[in-house]
Design a protein around this motif. Structure first.
Motif, mmCIF file in Angstrom:
data_model
loop_
_atom_site.group_PDB
_atom_site.id
_atom_site.type_symbol
_atom_site.label_atom_id
_atom_site.label_comp_id
_atom_site.label_asym_id
_atom_site.label_seq_id
_atom_site.Cartn_x
_atom_site.Cartn_y
_atom_site.Cartn_z
ATOM 1 N N HIS A 1 0.922 -1.243 0.304
ATOM 2 C CA HIS A 1 0.092 -0.264 -0.332
ATOM 3 C C HIS A 1 1.181 1.306 0.067
ATOM 4 C CE1 HIS A 1 -3.865 -2.455 0.840
ATOM 5 N NE2 HIS A 1 -3.167 -2.817 1.506
ATOM 6 N N ASN A 2 2.144 0.897 0.475
ATOM 7 C CA ASN A 2 3.460 2.092 -0.298
ATOM 8 C C ASN A 2 4.374 1.899 -0.312
ATOM 9 O OD1 ASN A 2 3.676 5.408 1.055
ATOM 10 N ND2 ASN A 2 5.620 3.941 2.130
ATOM 11 N N CYS A 3 4.776 2.970 -1.626
ATOM 12 C CA CYS A 3 6.425 2.390 -2.148
ATOM 13 C C CYS A 3 6.719 3.719 -1.936
ATOM 14 C CB CYS A 3 5.940 1.936 -3.685
ATOM 15 S SG CYS A 3 7.505 2.275 -4.495
ATOM 16 N N PRO A 4 8.605 3.202 -0.715
ATOM 17 C CA PRO A 4 9.014 4.647 -0.493
ATOM 18 C C PRO A 4 9.515 4.877 -1.861
ATOM 19 C CG PRO A 4 9.182 3.114 0.765
ATOM 20 C CD PRO A 4 8.611 2.051 -0.312
ATOM 21 N N ILE A 5 9.628 4.221 -2.690
ATOM 22 C CA ILE A 5 10.571 4.779 -4.048
ATOM 23 C C ILE A 5 9.819 4.779 -4.741
ATOM 24 C CG2 ILE A 5 12.706 3.312 -3.470
ATOM 25 C CD1 ILE A 5 11.895 1.524 -5.187
ATOM 26 N N SER A 6 8.155 5.369 -4.497
ATOM 27 C CA SER A 6 7.583 5.517 -6.225
ATOM 28 C C SER A 6 7.641 6.478 -6.862
ATOM 29 C CB SER A 6 5.612 6.055 -5.300
ATOM 30 O OG SER A 6 6.031 6.963 -4.841
ATOM 31 N N GLN A 7 8.297 7.775 -5.871
ATOM 32 C CA GLN A 7 8.644 9.240 -7.640
ATOM 33 C C GLN A 7 9.875 8.328 -8.357
ATOM 34 O OE1 GLN A 7 8.445 9.159 -3.861
ATOM 35 N NE2 GLN A 7 7.206 10.989 -3.233
ATOM 36 N N ILE A 8 10.633 7.666 -8.485
ATOM 37 C CA ILE A 8 11.782 7.044 -8.597
ATOM 38 C C ILE A 8 10.994 6.451 -9.234
ATOM 39 C CG2 ILE A 8 14.205 6.378 -8.809
ATOM 40 C CD1 ILE A 8 14.640 7.541 -5.907
ATOM 41 N N ALA A 9 10.418 4.874 -9.408
ATOM 42 C CA ALA A 9 10.452 4.310 -9.930
ATOM 43 C C ALA A 9 9.487 4.760 -11.085
ATOM 44 C CB ALA A 9 8.917 3.007 -9.297
ATOM 45 N N GLY A 10 8.717 5.852 -10.851
ATOM 46 C CA GLY A 10 7.771 6.346 -11.989
ATOM 47 C C GLY A 10 8.188 6.726 -12.949
ATOM 48 N N ARG A 11 9.709 7.299 -12.647
ATOM 49 C CA ARG A 11 10.810 7.865 -13.629
ATOM 50 C C ARG A 11 11.789 6.433 -14.629
ATOM 51 N NH1 ARG A 11 13.499 8.297 -17.281
ATOM 52 N NH2 ARG A 11 14.629 10.161 -18.160
ATOM 53 N N TYR A 12 11.934 5.922 -13.499
ATOM 54 C CA TYR A 12 12.681 5.024 -14.139
ATOM 55 C C TYR A 12 11.858 3.735 -13.662
ATOM 56 C CZ TYR A 12 16.364 8.614 -13.979
ATOM 57 O OH TYR A 12 16.541 9.774 -14.182
ATOM 58 N N ASN A 13 11.008 2.950 -14.570
ATOM 59 C CA ASN A 13 10.581 1.127 -14.980
ATOM 60 C C ASN A 13 11.141 0.815 -13.677
ATOM 61 O OD1 ASN A 13 8.943 2.955 -17.427
ATOM 62 N ND2 ASN A 13 8.222 3.243 -15.225
ATOM 63 N N HIS A 14 13.126 0.941 -14.737
ATOM 64 C CA HIS A 14 13.236 -0.938 -14.330
ATOM 65 C C HIS A 14 13.619 -0.649 -12.557
ATOM 66 C CE1 HIS A 14 16.055 -3.579 -15.976
ATOM 67 N NE2 HIS A 14 17.076 -3.258 -15.189
ATOM 68 N N ALA A 15 12.994 0.262 -11.442
ATOM 69 C CA ALA A 15 13.193 -0.242 -10.174
ATOM 70 C C ALA A 15 12.308 -0.892 -10.292
ATOM 71 C CB ALA A 15 13.241 1.181 -9.983
ATOM 72 N N CYS A 16 10.880 -1.116 -10.852
ATOM 73 C CA CYS A 16 10.315 -2.190 -10.276
ATOM 74 C C CYS A 16 10.077 -3.341 -10.894
ATOM 75 C CB CYS A 16 8.956 -1.458 -11.336
ATOM 76 S SG CYS A 16 8.338 0.096 -10.928
ATOM 77 N N ASN A 17 10.883 -3.393 -12.876
ATOM 78 C CA ASN A 17 11.102 -4.417 -12.703
ATOM 79 C C ASN A 17 12.873 -5.634 -12.263
ATOM 80 O OD1 ASN A 17 9.434 -3.693 -14.931
ATOM 81 N ND2 ASN A 17 11.315 -2.726 -16.168
ATOM 82 N N CYS A 18 13.076 -5.099 -11.531
ATOM 83 C CA CYS A 18 14.341 -5.495 -10.312
ATOM 84 C C CYS A 18 13.781 -5.104 -9.097
ATOM 85 C CB CYS A 18 15.312 -3.949 -10.485
ATOM 86 S SG CYS A 18 16.173 -3.821 -11.603
ATOM 87 N N GLU A 19 12.259 -5.160 -9.109
ATOM 88 C CA GLU A 19 11.775 -6.116 -7.836
ATOM 89 C C GLU A 19 10.865 -6.670 -7.698
ATOM 90 O OE1 GLU A 19 9.904 -3.920 -3.999
ATOM 91 O OE2 GLU A 19 7.903 -3.452 -5.938
ATOM 92 N N LEU A 20 10.552 -7.029 -9.414
ATOM 93 C CA LEU A 20 10.528 -8.349 -9.600
ATOM 94 C C LEU A 20 10.872 -9.602 -9.883
ATOM 95 C CD1 LEU A 20 6.871 -9.506 -10.808
ATOM 96 C CD2 LEU A 20 8.221 -8.727 -13.125
ATOM 97 N N ASN A 21 12.041 -9.261 -10.124
ATOM 98 C CA ASN A 21 12.857 -10.429 -9.772
ATOM 99 C C ASN A 21 13.319 -10.485 -8.902
ATOM 100 O OD1 ASN A 21 14.722 -8.368 -12.864
ATOM 101 N ND2 ASN A 21 12.731 -9.775 -12.847
ATOM 102 N N LEU A 22 13.841 -9.574 -7.588
ATOM 103 C CA LEU A 22 14.122 -10.072 -7.009
ATOM 104 C C LEU A 22 13.348 -10.949 -6.355
ATOM 105 C CD1 LEU A 22 15.946 -9.710 -4.348
ATOM 106 C CD2 LEU A 22 14.630 -7.436 -3.826
#
Length: 210
Positions: free
Chosen positions: A159-180
């Motif tokens: 329900h919260n994402c501490p890096i949502s502003q960064i992930a909104g600009r760099y989608n690869h952050a979300c992909n890396c979390e999924l891979n993790l």
């Protein structure tokens, strides 16, 4: 004199400690112009809530006096624009060396987290691995909720994402979390909602490998 609510008085005390450092009950009383009994009541509640902590300070004359200061938890209530600085730095890096360099940073972070948490997953059942992942994410500020659909399928909600502003600009952050998640759980993980894409939450469907 205007009556002040508990919340506004608490906020004033927090602001005073933020700008002036630790204060005694008498100093707070003098500044707020309310009774010392009322101040001590607020201080007791705030200390119980983990917002402030007290310590004894030796005086030149007389007995030691208790002073109250902010805890780390309370410090985190004040606005901090860390994401702005991070985005600026990542933008400079992307401009200088290309966005692939930024992607590699996220991948290195993913690998570091995997190394950090994989010992927690060792010798656990699939269900226990998922529960442990939810605990880890919750401890990191993601405000997780876990639903079980048997022992082989789970829904993890963040329900919260501490890096949502960064992930909104760099989608690869979300992909890396999924891979993790896939790597730590050795599972099929599908993300169907994402805070960084303006959804209400991040939602992962986690299924055990067939």
């Amino acid at each position: 004199m205007n009556q002040k609510s508990d919340l506004s008085t608490r906020d004033q005390i927090l602001q005073m400690m933020k700008t002036s450092g630790p204060l005694s009950a008498k100093e707070i009383t003098d500044r707020l112009q309310i009774t010392e009994m009322a101040v001590r009541r607020h201080l007791g509640t705030m200390e119980r809530d983990g917002l402030i902590e007290s310590k004894m300070v030796r005086q030149t004359l007389g007995r030691p006096t208790a002073v109250y200061g902010l805890t780390e938890f309370a410090e985190n209530l004040f606005p901090k624009n860390y994401h702005t600085l991070t985005l600026d730095l990542l933008g400079e890096l992307a401009e200088e060396t290309g966005e692939e360099s930024v992607n590699r940073l996220f991948e290195r972070r993913r690998d570091k987290l995997k190394h950090q948490y994989e010992a927690d997953m060792k010798d656990k059942s699939f269900a226990d691995k998922v529960r442990r992942l939810a605990e880890i994410q919750n401890d990191n500020g993601y405000m997780t909720e876990l639903e079980s659909h048997g022992e082989d399928e789970f829904i993890l909600k963040e329900h919260n994402c501490p890096i949502s502003q960064i992930a909104g600009r760099y989608n690869h952050a979300c992909n890396c979390e999924l891979n993790l998640f896939e790597s730590l759980l050795d599972a099929d993980v599908e993300r169907t909602e994402c805070l960084a894409q303006n959804d209400r939450r991040c939602l992962y469907i986690i299924r055990k490998h067939k």
